[in-house]
Motif scaffolding. Sequence first.
Motif, PDB file in Angstrom:
ATOM      1  N   GLY A  35       8.034  18.184  11.693  1.00  0.00           N
ATOM      2  CA  GLY A  35       8.969  17.074  11.626  1.00  0.00           C
ATOM      3  C   GLY A  35       8.383  15.856  10.929  1.00  0.00           C
ATOM      4  N   THR A  36       9.077  14.738  11.043  1.00  0.00           N
ATOM      5  CA  THR A  36       8.685  13.499  10.377  1.00  0.00           C
ATOM      6  C   THR A  36       8.842  12.329  11.351  1.00  0.00           C
ATOM      7  OG1 THR A  36      10.943  13.231   9.529  1.00  0.00           O
ATOM      8  CG2 THR A  36       9.333  14.292   8.066  1.00  0.00           C
ATOM      9  N   ILE A  37       8.337  11.165  10.938  1.00  0.00           N
ATOM     10  CA  ILE A  37       8.548   9.941  11.702  1.00  0.00           C
ATOM     11  C   ILE A  37       9.134   8.885  10.780  1.00  0.00           C
ATOM     12  CG2 ILE A  37       6.708  10.428  13.350  1.00  0.00           C
ATOM     13  CD1 ILE A  37       4.990   8.348  11.827  1.00  0.00           C
ATOM     14  N   SER A  38       9.822   7.918  11.377  1.00  0.00           N
ATOM     15  CA  SER A  38      10.444   6.845  10.610  1.00  0.00           C
ATOM     16  C   SER A  38      10.329   5.539  11.376  1.00  0.00           C
ATOM     17  CB  SER A  38      11.926   7.156  10.343  1.00  0.00           C
ATOM     18  OG  SER A  38      12.086   8.386   9.682  1.00  0.00           O
ATOM     19  N   PHE A  39      10.517   4.433  10.636  1.00  0.00           N
ATOM     20  CA  PHE A  39      10.479   3.109  11.247  1.00  0.00           C
ATOM     21  C   PHE A  39      11.710   2.334  10.778  1.00  0.00           C
ATOM     22  CE2 PHE A  39       6.168   4.655  10.875  1.00  0.00           C
ATOM     23  CZ  PHE A  39       5.624   4.392  12.120  1.00  0.00           C
ATOM     24  N   ILE A  40      12.459   1.793  11.734  1.00  0.00           N
ATOM     25  CA  ILE A  40      13.620   0.970  11.422  1.00  0.00           C
ATOM     26  C   ILE A  40      13.173  -0.483  11.581  1.00  0.00           C
ATOM     27  CG2 ILE A  40      16.043   0.520  11.898  1.00  0.00           C
ATOM     28  CD1 ILE A  40      15.481   3.437  11.195  1.00  0.00           C
ATOM     29  N   THR A  59       0.828  -1.203   0.000  1.00  0.00           N
ATOM     30  CA  THR A  59       0.000   0.000   0.000  1.00  0.00           C
ATOM     31  C   THR A  59       0.863   1.253   0.000  1.00  0.00           C
ATOM     32  OG1 THR A  59      -1.732  -1.158   1.200  1.00  0.00           O
ATOM     33  CG2 THR A  59      -1.797   1.243   1.236  1.00  0.00           C
ATOM     34  N   ASP A  60       1.915   1.228   0.814  1.00  0.00           N
ATOM     35  CA  ASP A  60       2.777   2.411   0.915  1.00  0.00           C
ATOM     36  C   ASP A  60       3.521   2.687  -0.377  1.00  0.00           C
ATOM     37  OD1 ASP A  60       2.128   3.138   3.481  1.00  0.00           O
ATOM     38  OD2 ASP A  60       3.612   1.816   4.391  1.00  0.00           O
ATOM     39  N   THR A  61       3.811   1.633  -1.149  1.00  0.00           N
ATOM     40  CA  THR A  61       4.478   1.848  -2.426  1.00  0.00           C
ATOM     41  C   THR A  61       3.644   2.751  -3.325  1.00  0.00           C
ATOM     42  OG1 THR A  61       5.551  -0.312  -2.278  1.00  0.00           O
ATOM     43  CG2 THR A  61       5.424   0.691  -4.464  1.00  0.00           C
ATOM     44  N   LEU A  62       2.323   2.596  -3.240  1.00  0.00           N
ATOM     45  CA  LEU A  62       1.437   3.428  -4.043  1.00  0.00           C
ATOM     46  C   LEU A  62       1.340   4.837  -3.485  1.00  0.00           C
ATOM     47  CD1 LEU A  62      -1.448   0.860  -4.616  1.00  0.00           C
ATOM     48  CD2 LEU A  62       0.409   1.455  -6.185  1.00  0.00           C
ATOM     49  N   ARG A  63       1.623   5.002  -2.175  1.00  0.00           N
ATOM     50  CA  ARG A  63       1.442   6.294  -1.540  1.00  0.00           C
ATOM     51  C   ARG A  63       2.712   7.131  -1.512  1.00  0.00           C
ATOM     52  NH1 ARG A  63      -1.832   4.417   3.903  1.00  0.00           N
ATOM     53  NH2 ARG A  63      -3.852   4.071   2.919  1.00  0.00           N
ATOM     54  N   CYS A  64       3.805   6.614  -2.025  1.00  0.00           N
ATOM     55  CA  CYS A  64       5.096   7.297  -1.879  1.00  0.00           C
ATOM     56  C   CYS A  64       5.060   8.701  -2.461  1.00  0.00           C
ATOM     57  CB  CYS A  64       6.196   6.510  -2.583  1.00  0.00           C
ATOM     58  SG  CYS A  64       6.864   5.185  -1.593  1.00  0.00           S
ATOM     59  N   SER A  65       5.683   9.616  -1.723  1.00  0.00           N
ATOM     60  CA  SER A  65       5.813  10.991  -2.176  1.00  0.00           C
ATOM     61  C   SER A  65       7.239  11.234  -2.635  1.00  0.00           C
ATOM     62  CB  SER A  65       5.484  11.946  -1.022  1.00  0.00           C
ATOM     63  OG  SER A  65       5.959  13.243  -1.284  1.00  0.00           O
ATOM     64  N   ASN A  66       7.446  12.089  -3.601  1.00  0.00           N
ATOM     65  CA  ASN A  66       8.782  12.424  -4.087  1.00  0.00           C
ATOM     66  C   ASN A  66       9.382  13.627  -3.386  1.00  0.00           C
ATOM     67  OD1 ASN A  66       8.920  10.421  -6.131  1.00  0.00           O
ATOM     68  ND2 ASN A  66       7.468  11.621  -7.340  1.00  0.00           N
ATOM     69  N   THR A  67       8.713  14.116  -2.335  1.00  0.00           N
ATOM     70  CA  THR A  67       9.115  15.380  -1.732  1.00  0.00           C
ATOM     71  C   THR A  67      10.471  15.322  -1.063  1.00  0.00           C
ATOM     72  OG1 THR A  67       6.781  15.793  -1.321  1.00  0.00           O
ATOM     73  CG2 THR A  67       8.353  17.222  -0.193  1.00  0.00           C
ATOM     74  N   ASN A 114      10.248   6.247   5.968  1.00  0.00           N
ATOM     75  CA  ASN A 114       9.979   7.583   6.478  1.00  0.00           C
ATOM     76  C   ASN A 114       8.599   8.095   6.073  1.00  0.00           C
ATOM     77  OD1 ASN A 114      12.895   8.353   7.452  1.00  0.00           O
ATOM     78  ND2 ASN A 114      13.132   7.435   5.431  1.00  0.00           N
ATOM     79  N   PHE A 115       7.982   8.842   6.985  1.00  0.00           N
ATOM     80  CA  PHE A 115       6.624   9.352   6.765  1.00  0.00           C
ATOM     81  C   PHE A 115       6.517  10.798   7.258  1.00  0.00           C
ATOM     82  CE2 PHE A 115       6.331   4.821   7.077  1.00  0.00           C
ATOM     83  CZ  PHE A 115       5.290   4.426   6.263  1.00  0.00           C
ATOM     84  N   ARG A 116       5.662  11.543   6.587  1.00  0.00           N
ATOM     85  CA  ARG A 116       5.288  12.856   7.096  1.00  0.00           C
ATOM     86  C   ARG A 116       3.809  12.822   7.449  1.00  0.00           C
ATOM     87  NH1 ARG A 116       5.465  16.701   1.685  1.00  0.00           N
ATOM     88  NH2 ARG A 116       3.882  15.594   0.471  1.00  0.00           N
ATOM     89  N   ARG A 136       3.877   8.244   3.098  1.00  0.00           N
ATOM     90  CA  ARG A 136       5.214   7.656   2.942  1.00  0.00           C
ATOM     91  C   ARG A 136       6.054   8.550   2.042  1.00  0.00           C
ATOM     92  NH1 ARG A 136       7.365   2.267   2.611  1.00  0.00           N
ATOM     93  NH2 ARG A 136       9.617   2.531   2.455  1.00  0.00           N
ATOM     94  N   LEU A 137       7.317   8.694   2.394  1.00  0.00           N
ATOM     95  CA  LEU A 137       8.243   9.526   1.633  1.00  0.00           C
ATOM     96  C   LEU A 137       9.231   8.663   0.866  1.00  0.00           C
ATOM     97  CD1 LEU A 137       8.998  12.186   4.396  1.00  0.00           C
ATOM     98  CD2 LEU A 137       7.350  12.344   2.513  1.00  0.00           C
ATOM     99  N   GLN A 138       9.497   9.050  -0.353  1.00  0.00           N
ATOM    100  CA  GLN A 138      10.392   8.281  -1.210  1.00  0.00           C
ATOM    101  C   GLN A 138      11.827   8.730  -0.989  1.00  0.00           C
ATOM    102  OE1 GLN A 138       9.552   8.640  -5.360  1.00  0.00           O
ATOM    103  NE2 GLN A 138      10.802   6.874  -5.942  1.00  0.00           N
TER     104      GLN A 138
END
Length: 393
Positions: free
Chosen positions: A307-312, A39-47, A299-301, A288-290
């Motif tokens: 700021g942003t959040i991320s998951f390792i 799902t996130d692959t479809l939501r990726c942003s290029n920002t 990474n997500f905004r 999701r951020l690309q």
Amino acid sequence: MMRRCVSELARRRQPDRTVDTMKAGFQCLVNISSSIRATDTLRCSNTYSTSCATDPDVLSREAPSSEMLVDSFGRFHNYLRISLTERCNLRCQYCMPAEGVELTPKSELLSHDEIIRIANLFVTSGVDKIRLTGGEPTIRKDIEDICLHLSGLKGLKTLAMTTNGIVLSKKLPKLKECGLNALNISLDTLVPAKFEFMTRRKGHSKVLESIDAAVELGYNPVKVNCVIMRGMNDDEICNFVELTRHKPINVRFIEFMPFDGNVWNVKKLVPYAEMLDKVRQSYKGVERLQGHPTDTAKNFRIDGHVGTISFITSMTEHFCAGCNRLRLLADGNFKVCLFGPSEVSLREPIRSGVDDDGLKDIIGAAVKRKKAKHAGMFDIAKTANRPMIHIGG
């Protein structure tokens, strides 16, 4: 042919008896995670330049300066993590056993000059990012001078540090002057009493002061590392997200990983998919951020947040295909994989008079032996490795 000094840790962990019975249930969580990833692959942003790509065939790398840094799978390693000390002023439960760890004698730790020499060798071969870790790097007395010398290495673009923040606020202005240009601060709870329980020490307010000091000094983003453990701090995920609302903070939620002495159990692991679901239930506009394939974080905004959040996701969705990291430990051992037990000594050859070309041969041979991926969380949990405090993350 030069003699290679290889040290293998012999201690073995006792396997977790509950692991086999939990694998089936955990596979369900992995399947959910895979669904979210699609799902996130479809939501990726290029920002922003943060990773969505995972296919190694699309990894775009600069041409390496030296074959020393290229492994047998074509991965170019331009990122070196240097542990400056095994000592720490906290005793975090996921990092250090309750009984503590045996420290390497000072005479067997790398000196200031040896650190700079090895770092220079890596940078001239193509490394452009160095991260200083520990133990706790800020308790090393010559930390400012080390930063000054490292930041002056021609070709180095990023000099970063991961710190617990206990003494950082007082030292940070000088460290920034000395060239420290990126910062991660570890904080696993926003509750002072819980902080004392998790770290076995006081100091919660000092860490918050260091985060604020980093923001005020212009670090952007200020990365906050948060290891999430079920039943411990998984109820604070959204509280941490709030840190990103008005400040340039990137909160990085890290899956609990097995290391020697931290009593890892899959029951304590909160998978990425579950963490992300908690965030999406509480916030709208989570996107999701690309970015670059070598990023370890997803990474997500969030709409309205500075700021942003991320998951390792080291355990549920490893990122081995894009790995560009190597590790130099405080005792001079060279480690090509965070979860692999194999280490090669660079300290001994240096003190035996080996020249830079000889060191390159040793390093290059170790890099070539790097495996395609780690063994997987259940096998990692049963494999001998050092405590996190020795490795530096």
